[in-house]
Enzyme design. Sequence first.
Site, PDB file in Angstrom:
ATOM      1  N   ALA A 324    -106.825 -21.654 -59.836  1.00  0.00           N
ATOM      2  CA  ALA A 324    -108.067 -22.346 -59.482  1.00  0.00           C
ATOM      3  C   ALA A 324    -108.556 -21.885 -58.104  1.00  0.00           C
ATOM      4  CB  ALA A 324    -107.842 -23.848 -59.492  1.00  0.00           C
ATOM      5  N   GLY A 326    -110.646 -19.713 -59.698  1.00  0.00           N
ATOM      6  CA  GLY A 326    -110.917 -18.608 -60.598  1.00  0.00           C
ATOM      7  C   GLY A 326    -111.474 -17.361 -59.958  1.00  0.00           C
ATOM      8  N   GLY A 327    -111.565 -17.284 -58.651  1.00  0.00           N
ATOM      9  CA  GLY A 327    -112.098 -16.085 -57.999  1.00  0.00           C
ATOM     10  C   GLY A 327    -111.204 -14.874 -58.222  1.00  0.00           C
ATOM     11  N   LYS A 328    -109.907 -15.032 -57.971  1.00  0.00           N
ATOM     12  CA  LYS A 328    -108.978 -13.919 -58.188  1.00  0.00           C
ATOM     13  C   LYS A 328    -108.820 -13.629 -59.674  1.00  0.00           C
ATOM     14  CE  LYS A 328    -106.380 -15.132 -54.031  1.00  0.00           C
ATOM     15  NZ  LYS A 328    -107.144 -16.365 -53.756  1.00  0.00           N
ATOM     16  N   ASP A 346    -102.942 -23.475 -63.911  1.00  0.00           N
ATOM     17  CA  ASP A 346    -103.037 -24.284 -62.698  1.00  0.00           C
ATOM     18  C   ASP A 346    -102.470 -25.662 -63.005  1.00  0.00           C
ATOM     19  OD1 ASP A 346    -104.501 -23.982 -59.865  1.00  0.00           O
ATOM     20  OD2 ASP A 346    -104.613 -26.070 -60.516  1.00  0.00           O
ATOM     21  N   ASP A 390    -100.608 -16.925 -56.014  1.00  0.00           N
ATOM     22  CA  ASP A 390    -101.338 -17.375 -54.820  1.00  0.00           C
ATOM     23  C   ASP A 390    -100.896 -18.807 -54.562  1.00  0.00           C
ATOM     24  OD1 ASP A 390    -103.052 -17.435 -52.682  1.00  0.00           O
ATOM     25  OD2 ASP A 390    -104.795 -17.973 -53.886  1.00  0.00           O
ATOM     26  N   CYS A 447    -102.549 -18.363 -47.855  1.00  0.00           N
ATOM     27  CA  CYS A 447    -103.580 -18.385 -46.808  1.00  0.00           C
ATOM     28  C   CYS A 447    -103.044 -19.090 -45.568  1.00  0.00           C
ATOM     29  CB  CYS A 447    -104.854 -19.055 -47.316  1.00  0.00           C
ATOM     30  SG  CYS A 447    -104.617 -20.737 -47.919  1.00  0.00           S
TER      31      CYS A 447
END
Length: 705
Positions: A324, A326-328, A346, A390, A447
Amino acid sequence: MPRQAKPKKAATPRLGGSATKKRKQPPPPAESSSEESEGEQGLEELQFSDSDGSSDEGVPADEFDQEELDAMSDSDEEEGDESGEEEEEKGSGGRRKKAMFGDDEHDEEEGSSSGEELDIEREARLLDAEQARIAEESKAEIATNLEQSEAVRLPLFDGEDEAGEDIQDVFHRIQEIARVLNSFRQLRDPARTRKEYMKQLLNDISTYYGYNEYLAHLILALFSVSEALEFLEANETPRPVTIRTNTLKVRRRDLLQALVNRGVNLEALKWSNVGVQVFESQVPLGATPEYLAGYYMMQGASSFLPVMALGAQENERVLDMCAAPGGKTTHIAAYMKNSGILWVNDSNKERTKAIKGNLHRMGVKNCIVSNYDARVLPAIAGHFDRVLVDAPCAGLGVISRDASIKVQKQRADIDRCQAIQKGILLAAIDCCNANSKTGGVVVYSTCSISVQENEAVLQHALDHRNVKVVDAGLEFGVPGVTRFQQNRFHPSIAHSRRFYPHTHNMDGFFVAKIVKLSNKKKGEEHAQQVAAAHAGDDDDEESESEEEEDQEARVGVIAPRKVSEKKRKGAAGGAVQASKRMRVVEGGGGAGKGSGEKEKKAQAEKKRAPPAGASDKKKKRPAVEADSDDDADDDFERIMAQAEGKAKKPKAKGGAKRAAPAKRGGPAPSAGGGGKEKKKKRGGEIGGARRGAGGGGGARGRGRR
């Protein structure tokens, strides 16, 4: 005769004396007009005052007027030149005035030699050179003063009246403390220790930037003092806006042209084939027709890096464990060109809605969306060629987006995230297939900038799985940390990459590429070797203690083994084996409680008549009588010897010899290895008798029937 004029020598002393009286001070350089007026004045003084114009010696003025005038003008020019040169040499900096303000002829000559340079241009050039020289001298003087300066004594603030202190004073003190710590030996206050300086710096950072004490200490431990201040300042400004081109629908240059036509000021990123940086936009980027059509995704520049390191290929099985919004995921689908299988997962069910929306908008067609805890996926999803993790983190790299992180995140939050990340990374490695022809790759990213969430998690994976960390293939980035405080990590962790806002002008990020070497978990091979070694020891011990076990089995007692783990298992231990051997003699398959009880029951039951359902052929054959105690013991010993392998005789011979007890009326032991044909012939009668004696019979009795 008229009197002739005297030569000039007679009049020269008077003229010379008069001239010297008038020029006691050397006159300044004058122009031709001033020189002529001065010469006329001197000429008037030499003339007679009578009206007839005659001189005192009877020489008319007209006869020597022009000659005296020329002589005076020549002497004035020579003296003026000498005095002008002396004044120019006494000027500031030894500069000559003629270099800047010369006559017209000199200007024309210099202008022709310097490419027709004008006076004002020449003056500007000289002024610029002078200013540059002054600036260099000032810098040199400042550097000299710093080198020769004494120890700096800072009026450190003890925190007694913190609320009433000016914020600018706090900032100034932060800068001063940073300067002292960078050159501590030269600039320190002898009355202060480094610990006191650091304590004051932590207090001032918390006051000025708004960080809690734990995060301020973590940042100062990770960076040097000057770099830490740069990092803190970078977190106070937002990062540039970037978008990613969806190559499934449009090319980047076409997208750039379309957005420029809508009044967007942008530029393509050099290190990415799909990234675009937006400087200014007259329209909302999330409401343009291009966005709604799925031509681009609004995404941070640092989010491109994990997918670039993953390098998904066409027709592969790829897993995105924490996908989530969904960009990657859509970026991976663009790498795969909508081929293969892309499993998207997710743990938050509400966030999967955003994944589905972006997948539909971007035109992704090879996705499977699931809602599981990532740590249970190895038992559900199977093996994949590539896996992207991620992982959820504390978010210490995106403070510029969410300033609440400065105050909210504590040590407990980072420890909790670390435990989750370790479990997710191990699950991702288990989902990856080491035998994949094209993949076997796991990419781990967060991150966050903390070592506990990055390098420490990688070290945990290296300790528990057969993996290695390899180069991520990214062109820039800071190498991973291998030494942090008391921690020492594997040298291969230096292949990972860190990204900082003050260095790369993007969100703080961490990316590591892992290659799986074997599908077996680390330690399994060693455990198998140890188990095989123990099994070999057990076999040796069994062969040595066979005779003792046989004797103990006769009385129904088997001592527990001291070393063999296999024999220790089970409630009955060695007694279970004895009961199995007794079942061989009895021909029954039920579990016995004790060899002594079984033997007594078997002898009592064998005296009974065969069941009524026996065939006529069985009735014609002589009845099988129960053996005496001595015969039963002999048969038992022979059967045990054959079962343990001591009597190495062919099965046919053994079957022929074992026909005698049947003639005597004793029970024919079917487990002794007799011939198959005899077993079939005598199977009806002996099996029926055994069924009656054994209380229903066992597996062998049922087989014969």
